[in-house]
Design an enzyme around this catalytic site. Structure first.
Site, PDB file in Angstrom:
ATOM      1  N   THR A 111      40.539  74.880  43.024  1.00  0.00           N
ATOM      2  CA  THR A 111      40.003  74.624  41.499  1.00  0.00           C
ATOM      3  C   THR A 111      41.054  73.591  40.917  1.00  0.00           C
ATOM      4  O   THR A 111      40.660  72.562  40.212  1.00  0.00           O
ATOM      5  CB  THR A 111      40.106  75.667  41.016  1.00  0.00           C
ATOM      6  OG1 THR A 111      39.494  76.854  41.694  1.00  0.00           O
ATOM      7  CG2 THR A 111      39.563  75.645  39.406  1.00  0.00           C
ATOM      8  N   LYS A 131      53.195  54.301  18.737  1.00  0.00           N
ATOM      9  CA  LYS A 131      53.785  53.054  19.288  1.00  0.00           C
ATOM     10  C   LYS A 131      54.428  52.183  18.511  1.00  0.00           C
ATOM     11  O   LYS A 131      53.712  51.894  17.705  1.00  0.00           O
ATOM     12  CB  LYS A 131      53.112  52.440  20.541  1.00  0.00           C
ATOM     13  CG  LYS A 131      52.829  53.482  21.951  1.00  0.00           C
ATOM     14  CD  LYS A 131      51.735  54.523  21.574  1.00  0.00           C
ATOM     15  CE  LYS A 131      50.354  54.027  21.246  1.00  0.00           C
ATOM     16  NZ  LYS A 131      49.502  54.972  21.025  1.00  0.00           N
ATOM     17  N   ARG A 182      49.826  59.381  19.849  1.00  0.00           N
ATOM     18  CA  ARG A 182      51.169  59.096  19.916  1.00  0.00           C
ATOM     19  C   ARG A 182      50.968  57.755  18.866  1.00  0.00           C
ATOM     20  O   ARG A 182      50.144  56.985  18.830  1.00  0.00           O
ATOM     21  CB  ARG A 182      51.900  58.565  21.208  1.00  0.00           C
ATOM     22  CG  ARG A 182      51.783  59.571  22.231  1.00  0.00           C
ATOM     23  CD  ARG A 182      52.572  59.092  23.429  1.00  0.00           C
ATOM     24  NE  ARG A 182      51.835  57.897  24.086  1.00  0.00           N
ATOM     25  CZ  ARG A 182      52.535  57.499  24.907  1.00  0.00           C
ATOM     26  NH1 ARG A 182      53.833  57.711  25.528  1.00  0.00           N
ATOM     27  NH2 ARG A 182      51.969  56.134  25.346  1.00  0.00           N
ATOM     28  N   ASP A 187      42.588  49.227  17.684  1.00  0.00           N
ATOM     29  CA  ASP A 187      43.318  49.386  18.808  1.00  0.00           C
ATOM     30  C   ASP A 187      42.632  48.617  19.743  1.00  0.00           C
ATOM     31  O   ASP A 187      43.081  47.832  20.714  1.00  0.00           O
ATOM     32  CB  ASP A 187      43.853  50.722  19.207  1.00  0.00           C
ATOM     33  CG  ASP A 187      42.505  51.711  19.344  1.00  0.00           C
ATOM     34  OD1 ASP A 187      42.621  52.596  20.138  1.00  0.00           O
ATOM     35  OD2 ASP A 187      41.626  51.286  18.956  1.00  0.00           O
ATOM     36  N   ARG A 188      41.303  48.717  19.892  1.00  0.00           N
ATOM     37  CA  ARG A 188      40.538  48.131  20.811  1.00  0.00           C
ATOM     38  C   ARG A 188      40.383  46.671  20.738  1.00  0.00           C
ATOM     39  O   ARG A 188      40.606  45.680  21.634  1.00  0.00           O
ATOM     40  CB  ARG A 188      38.989  48.738  20.739  1.00  0.00           C
ATOM     41  CG  ARG A 188      39.020  50.116  21.073  1.00  0.00           C
ATOM     42  CD  ARG A 188      37.417  50.526  20.879  1.00  0.00           C
ATOM     43  NE  ARG A 188      36.607  49.981  21.732  1.00  0.00           N
ATOM     44  CZ  ARG A 188      35.139  50.040  21.738  1.00  0.00           C
ATOM     45  NH1 ARG A 188      34.689  50.733  20.718  1.00  0.00           N
ATOM     46  NH2 ARG A 188      34.304  49.352  22.336  1.00  0.00           N
ATOM     47  N   TYR A 190      30.932  43.148  18.588  1.00  0.00           N
ATOM     48  CA  TYR A 190      30.329  44.472  17.794  1.00  0.00           C
ATOM     49  C   TYR A 190      29.657  43.960  16.753  1.00  0.00           C
ATOM     50  O   TYR A 190      29.761  43.269  15.894  1.00  0.00           O
ATOM     51  CB  TYR A 190      31.837  45.112  17.577  1.00  0.00           C
ATOM     52  CG  TYR A 190      31.876  46.570  17.984  1.00  0.00           C
ATOM     53  CD1 TYR A 190      31.838  46.788  19.356  1.00  0.00           C
ATOM     54  CD2 TYR A 190      32.008  47.758  17.218  1.00  0.00           C
ATOM     55  CE1 TYR A 190      31.658  48.118  19.678  1.00  0.00           C
ATOM     56  CE2 TYR A 190      32.213  48.952  17.506  1.00  0.00           C
ATOM     57  CZ  TYR A 190      31.974  49.091  18.918  1.00  0.00           C
ATOM     58  OH  TYR A 190      31.958  50.451  19.325  1.00  0.00           O
ATOM     59  N   GLY A 210      47.932  55.520  17.570  1.00  0.00           N
ATOM     60  CA  GLY A 210      46.777  56.211  17.886  1.00  0.00           C
ATOM     61  C   GLY A 210      46.669  57.616  17.803  1.00  0.00           C
ATOM     62  O   GLY A 210      47.311  58.479  17.042  1.00  0.00           O
ATOM     63  N   ASN A 211      45.692  58.345  18.344  1.00  0.00           N
ATOM     64  CA  ASN A 211      45.417  59.742  17.825  1.00  0.00           C
ATOM     65  C   ASN A 211      46.443  60.838  18.650  1.00  0.00           C
ATOM     66  O   ASN A 211      46.288  61.894  18.018  1.00  0.00           O
ATOM     67  CB  ASN A 211      43.832  60.116  18.401  1.00  0.00           C
ATOM     68  CG  ASN A 211      42.999  59.355  17.392  1.00  0.00           C
ATOM     69  OD1 ASN A 211      42.887  59.962  16.456  1.00  0.00           O
ATOM     70  ND2 ASN A 211      42.262  58.509  17.772  1.00  0.00           N
ATOM     71  N   ASP A 247      51.511  50.840  16.277  1.00  0.00           N
ATOM     72  CA  ASP A 247      50.183  51.093  16.856  1.00  0.00           C
ATOM     73  C   ASP A 247      49.732  52.607  16.848  1.00  0.00           C
ATOM     74  O   ASP A 247      50.546  53.339  17.619  1.00  0.00           O
ATOM     75  CB  ASP A 247      50.066  50.507  18.207  1.00  0.00           C
ATOM     76  CG  ASP A 247      49.090  51.096  19.081  1.00  0.00           C
ATOM     77  OD1 ASP A 247      49.152  51.220  20.322  1.00  0.00           O
ATOM     78  OD2 ASP A 247      47.809  51.824  18.477  1.00  0.00           O
TER      79      ASP A 247
HETATM   80  N1  LIG Z   1      50.620  67.071  22.791  1.00  0.00           N
HETATM   81  C1  LIG Z   1      51.048  66.096  23.676  1.00  0.00           C
HETATM   82  N2  LIG Z   1      52.248  66.289  24.343  1.00  0.00           N
HETATM   83  C2  LIG Z   1      52.693  65.458  25.230  1.00  0.00           C
HETATM   84  N3  LIG Z   1      51.995  64.326  25.626  1.00  0.00           N
HETATM   85  C3  LIG Z   1      50.746  64.234  25.096  1.00  0.00           C
HETATM   86  C4  LIG Z   1      50.090  65.143  24.047  1.00  0.00           C
HETATM   87  N4  LIG Z   1      48.985  64.464  23.656  1.00  0.00           N
HETATM   88  C5  LIG Z   1      48.730  63.517  24.285  1.00  0.00           C
HETATM   89  N5  LIG Z   1      49.632  63.249  25.428  1.00  0.00           N
HETATM   90  C6  LIG Z   1      49.721  62.099  26.252  1.00  0.00           C
HETATM   91  O1  LIG Z   1      50.006  61.062  25.425  1.00  0.00           O
HETATM   92  C7  LIG Z   1      49.133  60.012  26.252  1.00  0.00           C
HETATM   93  C8  LIG Z   1      48.353  59.493  25.211  1.00  0.00           C
HETATM   94  O2  LIG Z   1      49.110  58.633  24.426  1.00  0.00           O
HETATM   95  P1  LIG Z   1      48.707  57.196  23.960  1.00  0.00           P
HETATM   96  O3  LIG Z   1      48.124  56.464  25.226  1.00  0.00           O
HETATM   97  O4  LIG Z   1      49.541  56.468  23.066  1.00  0.00           O
HETATM   98  O5  LIG Z   1      47.417  57.630  23.164  1.00  0.00           O
HETATM   99  P2  LIG Z   1      46.709  57.006  21.861  1.00  0.00           P
HETATM  100  O6  LIG Z   1      46.762  55.752  21.707  1.00  0.00           O
HETATM  101  O7  LIG Z   1      45.570  57.941  21.727  1.00  0.00           O
HETATM  102  O8  LIG Z   1      47.693  57.960  20.865  1.00  0.00           O
HETATM  103  C9  LIG Z   1      48.554  60.790  27.439  1.00  0.00           C
HETATM  104  O9  LIG Z   1      49.460  60.382  28.553  1.00  0.00           O
HETATM  105  C10 LIG Z   1      48.553  62.125  26.966  1.00  0.00           C
HETATM  106  O10 LIG Z   1      48.683  63.137  28.188  1.00  0.00           O
HETATM  107  C1  LIG Z   2      38.052  55.379  20.526  1.00  0.00           C
HETATM  108  C2  LIG Z   2      39.240  55.520  19.713  1.00  0.00           C
HETATM  109  C3  LIG Z   2      39.295  56.923  19.028  1.00  0.00           C
HETATM  110  C4  LIG Z   2      40.330  55.286  20.835  1.00  0.00           C
HETATM  111  O1  LIG Z   2      41.671  55.570  20.038  1.00  0.00           O
HETATM  112  P1  LIG Z   2      42.984  56.336  20.821  1.00  0.00           P
HETATM  113  O2  LIG Z   2      42.487  56.933  22.005  1.00  0.00           O
HETATM  114  O3  LIG Z   2      43.723  55.115  21.072  1.00  0.00           O
HETATM  115  O4  LIG Z   2      43.594  57.253  19.907  1.00  0.00           O
HETATM  116  C5  LIG Z   2      39.182  54.395  18.485  1.00  0.00           C
HETATM  117  O5  LIG Z   2      39.303  53.267  19.133  1.00  0.00           O
HETATM  118  C6  LIG Z   2      38.245  54.707  17.446  1.00  0.00           C
HETATM  119  O6  LIG Z   2      38.688  55.524  16.556  1.00  0.00           O
HETATM  120  N1  LIG Z   2      37.242  54.036  17.673  1.00  0.00           N
HETATM  121  C7  LIG Z   2      36.417  53.905  16.477  1.00  0.00           C
HETATM  122  C8  LIG Z   2      34.851  53.874  16.944  1.00  0.00           C
HETATM  123  C9  LIG Z   2      34.646  52.686  17.720  1.00  0.00           C
HETATM  124  O7  LIG Z   2      35.649  51.814  18.191  1.00  0.00           O
HETATM  125  O8  LIG Z   2      33.270  52.175  18.153  1.00  0.00           O
HETATM  126  K   LIG Z   3      45.465  53.574  21.652  1.00  0.00           K
END
Ligand SMILES: Nc1ncnc2c1ncn2[C@@H]1O[C@H](COP(=O)(O)OP(=O)(O)O)[C@@H](O)[C@H]1O
Ligand SMILES: CC(C)(COP(=O)(O)O)[C@@H](O)C(=O)NCCC(=O)O
Ligand SMILES: [K+]
Length: 239
Positions: A169, A13, A11, A95-96, A86, A8-9, A6
């Site tokens: 803040t 997984k 990490r 992923d969604r 959709y 993501g943007n 999986d």
């Molecule tokens: N550069 C980074 N260093 C450490 N943690 C990060 C970094 N960028 C994002 N994160 C953490 O990783 C998590 C997002 O990962 P994840 O849920 O797997 O997102 P995605 O699916 O978008 O990759 C969040 O908790 C975020 O704070």
């Molecule tokens: C919204 C998202 C960036 C979420 O990705 P993630 O935060 O998991 O990295 C991803 O689902 C995406 O690229 N969506 C495309 C646009 C859409 O779902 O309508």
């Molecule tokens: K994700």
């Protein structure tokens, strides 16, 4: 043994599974992608399945790290009794879709709100009879706070902690970000209840920020380790 990915943007997984059981799993930041090759090579992988919303470069890096061609899955119009409303599934982050399928596998007959708290926060609405009605997308907490710090003169601070009435803040920054995310989830839960006429849909939250988000919610929430990989297990037929 099947390798599930999986991407993501923030990490990647991954999980190794056989007979429907996850035998090993992990998560790495994109920068650590190369380390996955030797990790995965230790196992008798026969198939690789992947979901990637992080672009072609990450996809290529994962293909290189996996010794098997990766079956990249995409969002679909329907699967296993779930109907995706959709308009153009090709544009929907896979992923969604997979998180919705994973949630459905866990709670097949319930109204569900599914939140993926990652780089972005996505919040999906799924009715008990399988209609995936749609969902919202908003910046994750880190992005929100980053935008403030880059675009204002005095907010270049490390965020503090959520408080009911923040009096400094850092805490004001943290409270604003987490309340925005929690609000998006609570509002989707209210709208789904309104739509179905049934009270309090179950809320499932997954993703790196899931624990922080769950702490800020007023109602109950189930933290689920990796809904996307769970959904991918069903698509990859990991029986
Ligand atoms: N550069 C980074 N260093 C450490 N943690 C990060 C970094 N960028 C994002 N994160 C953490 O990783 C998590 C997002 O990962 P994840 O849920 O797997 O997102 P995605 O699916 O978008 O990759 C969040 O908790 C975020 O704070
Ligand atoms: C919204 C998202 C960036 C979420 O990705 P993630 O935060 O998991 O990295 C991803 O689902 C995406 O690229 N969506 C495309 C646009 C859409 O779902 O309508
Ligand atoms: K994700």
């Amino acid at each position: 043994m099947k390798l599930l990915i999986d991407a993501g943007n923030s990490r990647v997984k991954w999980a190794l599974c056989e007979q429907g059981r996850i035998v090993e799993q992990g998560a790495v930041l994109h920068a650590e992608l190369p380390s996955l090759a030797e990790r995965w090579a230790k196992h008798p992988v026969t198939e690789a399945w992947g979901a990637c919303v992080a672009g072609e470069e990450v996809k290529a890096g994962l293909e290189a790290a996996s010794r098997h061609p990766v079956h990249w899955v995409t969002s679909e119009a329907a699967r296993g009794g779930v109907r995706n409303h959709y308009r153009n599934v090709a544009e929907q982050g896979v992923d969604r879709w997979l998180a919705v399928l994973g949630a459905r596998a866990l709670h097949p007959d319930e109204d569900l709100v599914i939140a993926l708290a990652g780089t972005a926060l996505t919040v999906e609405a799924l009715s008990a009879d399988g209609d995936y009605l749609g969902g919202a997308i908003l910046p994750g907490a880190r992005l929100m706070l980053g935008a403030l710090s880059h675009n204002t003169a005095q907010l270049k601070r490390e965020p503090g902690a959520w408080h009911e009435f923040p009096d400094n803040t850092p805490d004001a920054l943290a409270t604003g970000a987490w309340d925005a995310l929690a609000g998006a989830v609570e509002r989707m839960r209210a709208r789904l209840a309104e739509q179905t006429g049934r009270p309090s849909p179950r809320l499932l939250i997954s993703g790196g920020d899931a624990p922080m988000l769950a702490d800020c919610l007023t109602g109950p929430a189930d933290l689920v380790d990796n809904l996307v990989l769970l959904g991918l297990m069903s698509v990859a037929d990991c029986r």
